[in-house]
Design a protein around this motif. Structure first.
Motif, mmCIF file in Angstrom:
data_model
loop_
_atom_site.group_PDB
_atom_site.id
_atom_site.type_symbol
_atom_site.label_atom_id
_atom_site.label_comp_id
_atom_site.label_asym_id
_atom_site.label_seq_id
_atom_site.Cartn_x
_atom_site.Cartn_y
_atom_site.Cartn_z
ATOM 1 N N LEU A 18 2.319 8.973 7.498
ATOM 2 C CA LEU A 18 1.886 9.266 6.130
ATOM 3 C C LEU A 18 3.085 9.318 5.172
ATOM 4 C CD1 LEU A 18 -0.858 11.994 6.777
ATOM 5 C CD2 LEU A 18 -1.113 9.515 6.533
ATOM 6 N N ASN A 19 4.162 9.933 5.602
ATOM 7 C CA ASN A 19 5.357 9.998 4.753
ATOM 8 C C ASN A 19 5.945 8.606 4.528
ATOM 9 O OD1 ASN A 19 5.064 12.764 4.715
ATOM 10 N ND2 ASN A 19 6.534 13.116 6.375
ATOM 11 N N SER A 20 5.907 7.788 5.548
ATOM 12 C CA SER A 20 6.420 6.430 5.389
ATOM 13 C C SER A 20 5.559 5.621 4.430
ATOM 14 C CB SER A 20 6.473 5.737 6.758
ATOM 15 O OG SER A 20 7.412 6.362 7.598
ATOM 16 N N LEU A 21 4.260 5.911 4.394
ATOM 17 C CA LEU A 21 3.384 5.183 3.477
ATOM 18 C C LEU A 21 3.781 5.415 2.021
ATOM 19 C CD1 LEU A 21 0.902 3.486 2.814
ATOM 20 C CD2 LEU A 21 -0.497 5.557 3.061
ATOM 21 N N VAL A 22 4.052 6.663 1.650
ATOM 22 C CA VAL A 22 4.427 6.931 0.259
ATOM 23 C C VAL A 22 5.811 6.360 -0.044
ATOM 24 C CG1 VAL A 22 2.937 8.957 -0.008
ATOM 25 C CG2 VAL A 22 5.259 9.246 0.837
ATOM 26 N N GLU A 23 6.718 6.411 0.940
ATOM 27 C CA GLU A 23 8.053 5.861 0.709
ATOM 28 C C GLU A 23 8.004 4.341 0.556
ATOM 29 O OE1 GLU A 23 12.485 5.587 2.810
ATOM 30 O OE2 GLU A 23 10.892 6.816 3.725
ATOM 31 N N MET A 24 7.253 3.664 1.424
ATOM 32 C CA MET A 24 7.143 2.206 1.326
ATOM 33 C C MET A 24 6.456 1.797 0.029
ATOM 34 S SD MET A 24 6.354 0.739 5.157
ATOM 35 C CE MET A 24 5.139 1.941 5.628
ATOM 36 N N THR A 29 6.668 -0.922 -5.047
ATOM 37 C CA THR A 29 6.245 -0.987 -6.452
ATOM 38 C C THR A 29 7.384 -0.719 -7.420
ATOM 39 O OG1 THR A 29 5.602 1.360 -6.442
ATOM 40 C CG2 THR A 29 3.913 -0.259 -5.862
ATOM 41 N N GLY A 30 8.455 -0.096 -6.943
ATOM 42 C CA GLY A 30 9.545 0.276 -7.839
ATOM 43 C C GLY A 30 9.200 1.463 -8.710
ATOM 44 N N LEU A 109 -0.277 3.843 -14.255
ATOM 45 C CA LEU A 109 -0.806 4.569 -13.100
ATOM 46 C C LEU A 109 -1.655 3.641 -12.244
ATOM 47 C CD1 LEU A 109 -1.345 7.400 -11.700
ATOM 48 C CD2 LEU A 109 -3.406 7.487 -13.105
ATOM 49 N N LEU A 110 -1.524 3.790 -10.925
ATOM 50 C CA LEU A 110 -2.375 3.087 -9.970
ATOM 51 C C LEU A 110 -2.986 4.107 -9.029
ATOM 52 C CD1 LEU A 110 -3.395 0.480 -8.508
ATOM 53 C CD2 LEU A 110 -1.352 0.664 -7.059
ATOM 54 N N CYS A 111 -4.317 4.089 -8.906
ATOM 55 C CA CYS A 111 -5.038 4.903 -7.930
ATOM 56 C C CYS A 111 -5.775 3.944 -7.009
ATOM 57 C CB CYS A 111 -6.026 5.854 -8.604
ATOM 58 S SG CYS A 111 -5.252 7.118 -9.630
ATOM 59 N N LEU A 112 -5.396 3.941 -5.736
ATOM 60 C CA LEU A 112 -5.936 2.974 -4.784
ATOM 61 C C LEU A 112 -6.656 3.716 -3.665
ATOM 62 C CD1 LEU A 112 -5.832 -0.142 -4.161
ATOM 63 C CD2 LEU A 112 -3.947 0.403 -2.621
ATOM 64 N N PRO A 113 -7.971 3.473 -3.473
ATOM 65 C CA PRO A 113 -8.684 4.162 -2.391
ATOM 66 C C PRO A 113 -8.211 3.685 -1.025
ATOM 67 C CG PRO A 113 -10.097 2.496 -3.386
ATOM 68 C CD PRO A 113 -8.852 2.571 -4.229
ATOM 69 N N VAL A 126 -1.536 6.995 -4.795
ATOM 70 C CA VAL A 126 -1.220 7.022 -6.230
ATOM 71 C C VAL A 126 0.206 6.541 -6.454
ATOM 72 C CG1 VAL A 126 -0.915 8.519 -8.245
ATOM 73 C CG2 VAL A 126 -2.840 8.903 -6.695
ATOM 74 N N ALA A 127 0.388 5.711 -7.463
ATOM 75 C CA ALA A 127 1.724 5.285 -7.901
ATOM 76 C C ALA A 127 1.790 5.406 -9.419
ATOM 77 C CB ALA A 127 2.009 3.854 -7.466
ATOM 78 N N ALA A 128 2.876 5.953 -9.942
ATOM 79 C CA ALA A 128 3.009 6.145 -11.383
ATOM 80 C C ALA A 128 4.412 5.765 -11.822
ATOM 81 C CB ALA A 128 2.706 7.590 -11.772
ATOM 82 N N ASN A 129 4.504 5.271 -13.057
ATOM 83 C CA ASN A 129 5.787 4.836 -13.593
ATOM 84 C C ASN A 129 5.918 5.294 -15.029
ATOM 85 O OD1 ASN A 129 8.190 3.308 -14.222
ATOM 86 N ND2 ASN A 129 7.643 1.919 -12.558
ATOM 87 N N THR A 130 7.162 5.555 -15.456
ATOM 88 C CA THR A 130 7.404 5.961 -16.841
ATOM 89 C C THR A 130 7.496 4.761 -17.776
ATOM 90 O OG1 THR A 130 9.776 6.041 -16.356
ATOM 91 C CG2 THR A 130 8.540 8.109 -16.193
ATOM 92 N N ALA A 131 7.427 3.560 -17.212
ATOM 93 C CA ALA A 131 7.416 2.334 -18.018
ATOM 94 C C ALA A 131 6.089 1.617 -17.792
ATOM 95 C CB ALA A 131 8.578 1.419 -17.622
ATOM 96 N N ASN A 132 5.721 0.746 -18.715
ATOM 97 C CA ASN A 132 4.516 -0.049 -18.523
ATOM 98 C C ASN A 132 4.707 -0.959 -17.317
ATOM 99 O OD1 ASN A 132 3.164 1.076 -20.650
ATOM 100 N ND2 ASN A 132 3.782 -0.484 -22.125
ATOM 101 N N HIS A 133 3.845 -0.807 -16.342
ATOM 102 C CA HIS A 133 4.009 -1.493 -15.064
ATOM 103 C C HIS A 133 2.675 -2.129 -14.678
ATOM 104 C CE1 HIS A 133 6.624 -2.094 -11.558
ATOM 105 N NE2 HIS A 133 5.544 -1.932 -10.802
ATOM 106 N N GLU A 134 2.693 -3.375 -14.333
ATOM 107 C CA GLU A 134 1.477 -4.090 -13.942
ATOM 108 C C GLU A 134 1.336 -4.047 -12.426
ATOM 109 O OE1 GLU A 134 -1.939 -5.524 -13.916
ATOM 110 O OE2 GLU A 134 -0.979 -5.337 -15.885
ATOM 111 N N PHE A 135 0.208 -3.471 -11.949
ATOM 112 C CA PHE A 135 0.006 -3.276 -10.520
ATOM 113 C C PHE A 135 -0.922 -4.302 -9.880
ATOM 114 C CE2 PHE A 135 1.035 1.033 -12.028
ATOM 115 C CZ PHE A 135 2.064 1.369 -11.155
ATOM 116 N N SER A 136 -1.560 -5.129 -10.697
ATOM 117 C CA SER A 136 -2.625 -5.991 -10.157
ATOM 118 C C SER A 136 -2.134 -6.902 -9.032
ATOM 119 C CB SER A 136 -3.233 -6.832 -11.286
ATOM 120 O OG SER A 136 -2.223 -7.606 -11.916
#
Length: 489
Positions: A18-24, A29-30, A109-113, A126-136
């Motif tokens: 689980l910890n590796s999932l958030v790190e990867m 995504t940067g 923000l990205l919320c992925l089930p 969940v992934a979040a960035n302080t800059a406009n980031h395209e996750f598609s």
């Protein structure tokens, strides 16, 4: 990412995966922030198991109740089982209390089930960035990565022969909807809230029992509004309000020409509530022939309209309610035994108002304030005599009777203060009151008055004591003798 997988080949514990999932996810995504939320085995609690923030792994679990109503983005992602990508992220429009504070505002923000082998959502990445980031362009790869890690997690759990223990609960900074929109702090109501939380995100049928006027429809609506089906229809049908043939056509629908007057196809309530909740009130009065058809819907999820030779599937959650003793009706042959056991998988009994003494005055004030707002008049005051009179009444009609009495009293009140003369209380001679001696009755009245005064003063014991004309030490003694806990105030 391949390097991380190579390092994980020897990992034999769930936390490492689980910890590796958030790190990867953060490296892929940067993004400076990634989070992982998982539902527990009963789907009654959502827990943040790990968080990657500015290159540092944080493992302080934070959990929230089953409705997690205050976190609508997470709730949408889980209940709809769909990805949610927001860029730019408008914090004034979207509730982002689950994101940590940052010097720079979160802009994307990205919320992925995260899904299990059957495709059911069991968590959120969940992934979040302080800059406009395209996750598609990254969503599909992250989804595959999440599915792989969830599969490994479940495999390790099976190999160990035990479910991963639930992390220690940590209070969230901003709680969700309090008591699911219901009113009451009594122990009996707290028990009801606990049962509601257990069933919110589970598709089982619910049977609400209790006396007339205890608020069964309100509980059914709370289960719908705080659960995974909240974005779909909530439909109510009283089974005692229509004769058998009309009730059947309303529930199951009919096809053109099914009977005289059927000039067009008609959609039934099961179809109208597809994806949502159907509340069947007074289920004990449903005719036996319709009970057999309802049983098939519960068992097979299939509906056949009148005049049709084909069945079709529906996804409807059934919440039934009755004030009758269904077990007794089964013994009398007036209710199907198989349907009874199918409906009573998860029963919730609502307590009568006479067993919720400390809730009476709070409910009365709530109904009075609502009535004043509806009539567009100033809020009325309560005399001590009126409060004492209500506190000592048995309320055979329960909350519905209290609501009617208070609304009538507000209409009669012209001085701005509610007095005993404004309440038309019946004289009761029921078994409960006849078993109470004078001391028990006086203690009940005194307890309600003390709790109401403490609540009115925000729990300040000194102010409450002055208002009651008592020394503070005497108030503390009375609170201890009457078992008034701070949780009730």
């Amino acid at each position: 990412m391949l390097g991380h997988f190579a390092q994980l080949t020897g990992a034999a514990d769930v936390d490492t995966w689980l910890n590796s999932l958030v790190e990867m996810t953060a490296r892929f995504t940067g993004c400076p922030l990634t989070q992982l939320y998982l539902l527990d085995a009963t789907h009654t609690r959502l827990t943040r198991t790990s968080q990657w923030l500015d290159g540092t792994l944080q493992q302080e679990p934070a959990s929230m109740p089953s409705d997690y109503d205050g976190e609508q983005l997470l709730q949408y992602c889980l209940s709809q089982n769909r990805m949610l990508s927001l860029a730019p992220l408008d914090t004034s429009l979207h509730q982002t209390g689950f994101l940590p504070s940052s010097v720079e505002a979160w802009r994307s923000l990205l919320c992925l089930p995260l899904q299990d082998a059957q495709g059911h959502a069991i968590g959120v990445l969940v992934a979040a960035n302080t800059a406009n980031h395209e996750f598609s362009g990254m969503a599909e790869s992250l989804s595959d990565l999440g599915r792989f890690v969830m599969g490994q997690m479940q495999l390790l759990q099976r190999l160990r022969g035990a479910v991963r223990p639930t992390p220690i609960e940590t209070p969230v900074s901003r709680p969700c909807a309090r008591d699911y929109g219901l009113i009451g702090d009594s122990p009996r109501m707290r028990a009801v809230y606990g049962l509601i939380g257990k069933v919110l995100h589970n598709p089982v049928s619910v049977l609400l029992t209790g006396e007339t006027g205890t608020g069964k429809e309100l509980v059914a609506r709370a289960i719908h509004d705080c659960g995974a089906r909240r974005s779909q229809a909530f439909i109510v049908q009283n089974c005692a309000a229509l004769p058998e043939h009309l009730l059947e056509s309303e529930l199951f629908g009919y096809r053109k020409g099914a009977f005289t007057g059927a000039e067009r196809d008609h959609e039934g309530l099961f179809d109208a509530a597809n994806g949502g909740t159907l509340f069947l009130d007074e289920i004990g009065d449903m005719p036996l022939t319709l009970q057999a058809k309802l049983l098939r819907v519960l068992q097979e999820g299939e509906v056949r309209p009148l005049g049709s030779t084909r069945t079709h599937r529906v996804d409807v959650r059934i919440v039934a309610a009755t004030h009758q003793d269904l077990h007794k009706r089964v013994e009398e042959g007036r209710f199907r035994e198989d349907l009874y056991y199918r409906l009573s998988i998860f029963p919730i009994e609502l307590p009568p108002l006479r067993e919720r003494d400390q809730d009476i005055l709070r409910l009365a004030r709530h109904f009075a304030d609502n009535a004043c707002r509806f009539l567009k008049r100033d809020t009325v005051r309560w005399s001590d005599a009126a409060l004492e009179q209500l506190a000592g009444y048995g309320f055979p009609g329960n909350v519905r009777e209290l609501k009617g009495l208070v609304e009538r009293a507000v209409l009669l009140c012209e001085s701005g203060e509610l007095l005993p003369m404004h309440f038309n209380l019946r004289k009761l001679d029921d078994e409960l009151d006849s078993t109470m001696n004078l001391r028990e009755r006086l203690d009940r009245v005194e307890r309600n008055l003390l709790v109401d005064c403490l609540r009115k003063n925000g729990g300040n014991q000194s102010q409450a004591a002055r208002e009651l004309g008592l020394p503070r030490r005497t108030l503390l003694y009375r609170m201890e003798r009457l078992k008034i806990s701070p949780a009730e105030i």
